[in-house]
Design an enzyme around this catalytic site. Structure first.
Site, PDB file in Angstrom:
ATOM      1  N   SER A  89      85.861  32.807  68.557  1.00 13.44           N
ATOM      2  CA  SER A  89      85.004  32.719  69.658  1.00 13.44           C
ATOM      3  C   SER A  89      83.557  31.941  69.300  1.00 13.44           C
ATOM      4  O   SER A  89      83.473  32.033  67.926  1.00 13.44           O
ATOM      5  CB  SER A  89      84.788  34.182  70.044  1.00 13.44           C
ATOM      6  OG  SER A  89      84.144  35.061  69.017  1.00 13.44           O
ATOM      7  N   SER A  91      80.594  33.631  69.085  1.00 14.77           N
ATOM      8  CA  SER A  91      79.602  34.818  68.692  1.00 14.77           C
ATOM      9  C   SER A  91      78.941  34.362  67.568  1.00 14.77           C
ATOM     10  O   SER A  91      77.800  35.175  67.442  1.00 14.77           O
ATOM     11  CB  SER A  91      80.361  36.123  68.697  1.00 14.77           C
ATOM     12  OG  SER A  91      81.209  36.224  67.426  1.00 14.77           O
ATOM     13  N   LYS A 146      80.597  39.062  61.421  1.00 11.73           N
ATOM     14  CA  LYS A 146      79.010  39.030  61.924  1.00 11.73           C
ATOM     15  C   LYS A 146      78.388  38.717  60.662  1.00 11.73           C
ATOM     16  O   LYS A 146      78.898  38.655  59.653  1.00 11.73           O
ATOM     17  CB  LYS A 146      79.012  40.183  62.737  1.00 11.73           C
ATOM     18  CG  LYS A 146      79.624  40.573  63.742  1.00 11.73           C
ATOM     19  CD  LYS A 146      79.562  39.822  64.832  1.00 11.73           C
ATOM     20  CE  LYS A 146      80.856  40.235  66.479  1.00 11.73           C
ATOM     21  NZ  LYS A 146      80.580  39.123  67.216  1.00 11.73           N
ATOM     22  N   SER A 259      77.356  38.264  71.942  1.00 15.46           N
ATOM     23  CA  SER A 259      78.074  38.634  70.904  1.00 15.46           C
ATOM     24  C   SER A 259      78.413  40.133  70.917  1.00 15.46           C
ATOM     25  O   SER A 259      77.520  40.925  71.039  1.00 15.46           O
ATOM     26  CB  SER A 259      77.361  38.549  69.496  1.00 15.46           C
ATOM     27  OG  SER A 259      78.008  39.004  68.150  1.00 15.46           O
TER      28      SER A 259
END
Length: 311
Positions: A89, A91, A146, A259
């Site tokens: 993705s 994010s 992340k 996100s």
């Protein structure tokens, strides 16, 4: 899925290794005895075809002996050294793009067994700015990626697209580099460009964020409202404020308005950490549209300029 694959690799390694060991100590000596007796009886040296007829090697044993060294090497490499991941993705844009294939250094935060993830050897603690792969706290069968923003003892605030960090005064000074302990520090931002990325026709400004001396780029959507009603609410704090518990970390995506990160589900326990993302080893473009002949999962190009260390 990654957890299931790790378990499958371990079972395959142990199974093939056990078959090889049993054969080596129990059945291989008996085969050698039969071959030796046959050789003495015939008075001539037997060729390979005759040996295979006299003392055939079972197919399952032959397969186990063939695959064990390779599977064992893959299991060790993937479980304790590096594991490949694909970015699914946007994010982490602009740092990581959809189609990036990365290597995650598994031993950075400690060596764990690949099945139960029990800590075997302690290593380094995560640092602010690290890009980290971890087991999603709400479903540990899913891997997330992340950036580490808050360390144990920190208070983190995200308000009006701006990040503030109040580090604890009880932690190592190296962990508070560039930040004053006991007070909120406004994390520095500087504009890079405003037209490189867009979403649904809306330009996404690219900014450089300085996080304890670690500079990295983020994207924001000036028109996107902060969905504070969906934020993880910690007792005793404001809606956009989080106090990081001991042995836990607060992580956010670099694409701040696209996100699903710690703002929405809270903190990542230390035992959920998988490793640190360190290298992009391949990067594909996927530009096929629903109207194209080829399906969307087939790459349309390779972004060679993205290969290398992750900043």
């Amino acid at each position: 899925m990654a957890g299931y694959f790790s378990t499958f690799l371990v079972i395959l390694t142990l199974g093939s290794g056990l078959i090889w060991l049993v054969d080596h100590f129990m059945f291989a000596p008996k085969r050698k005895e039969r071959i030796a007796l046959a050789q003495v009886s015939s008075g001539v040296e037997l060729d390979q075809e005759a040996i295979e007829k006299i003392a055939p090697l079972p197919a399952i044993t032959e397969s186990a002996i063939s695959i064990f060294p390779m599977i064992a090497a893959i299991t060790i490499f993937r479980s304790f050294i590096f594991e490949p991941f694909q970015i699914p993705s946007g994010s982490m844009m602009p740092t990581l793009l959809v189609g990036d294939f990365i290597l995650v250094q598994k031993f950075t935060y400690g060596i764990k067994d690949p099945v139960w993830r029990t800590q075997l050897v302690e290593m380094d603690e995560p640092k602010r700015g690290d890009i980290t792969v971890f087991k999603y706290p709400l479903d540990t069968n899913v891997d997330f990626i992340k950036r580490v923003v808050g360390l144990p003892g920190d208070t983190v605030v995200y308000r009006n697209k701006q990040l503030y960090i109040k580090p604890s005064c009880e932690v190592d000074e190296k962990q508070t580099a560039g930040l004053k302990c006991g007070e909120f520090n406004k994390v520095g931002l500087s504009i890079v460009n405003e037209d490189e990325f867009s979403m649904q026709g809306m330009p996404l400004p690219r900014l450089t964020e300085s996080l304890s001396g670690i500079e990295h780029d983020i994207l924001i959507n000036p028109m996107a409202l902060e969905t504070k009603g969906r934020y993880f609410q910690q007792p005793g704090t404001k809606v956009d404020e989080w106090r990081v518990p001991a042995d836990s970390y607060f992580l956010m995506g670099d694409n701040r308005d696209n996100s699903a990160d710690g703002r929405f589900w809270g903190f990542v326990p230390k035992e959920n950490l998988v490793g640190k993302a360190v290298f992009i080893w391949m990067s594909f473009e996927f530009d096929n549209t629903p109207d194209d002949f080829l399906p969307g999962w087939i790459p349309t190009g390779v972004r060679f300029n993205r290969l290398g260390s992750i900043q």
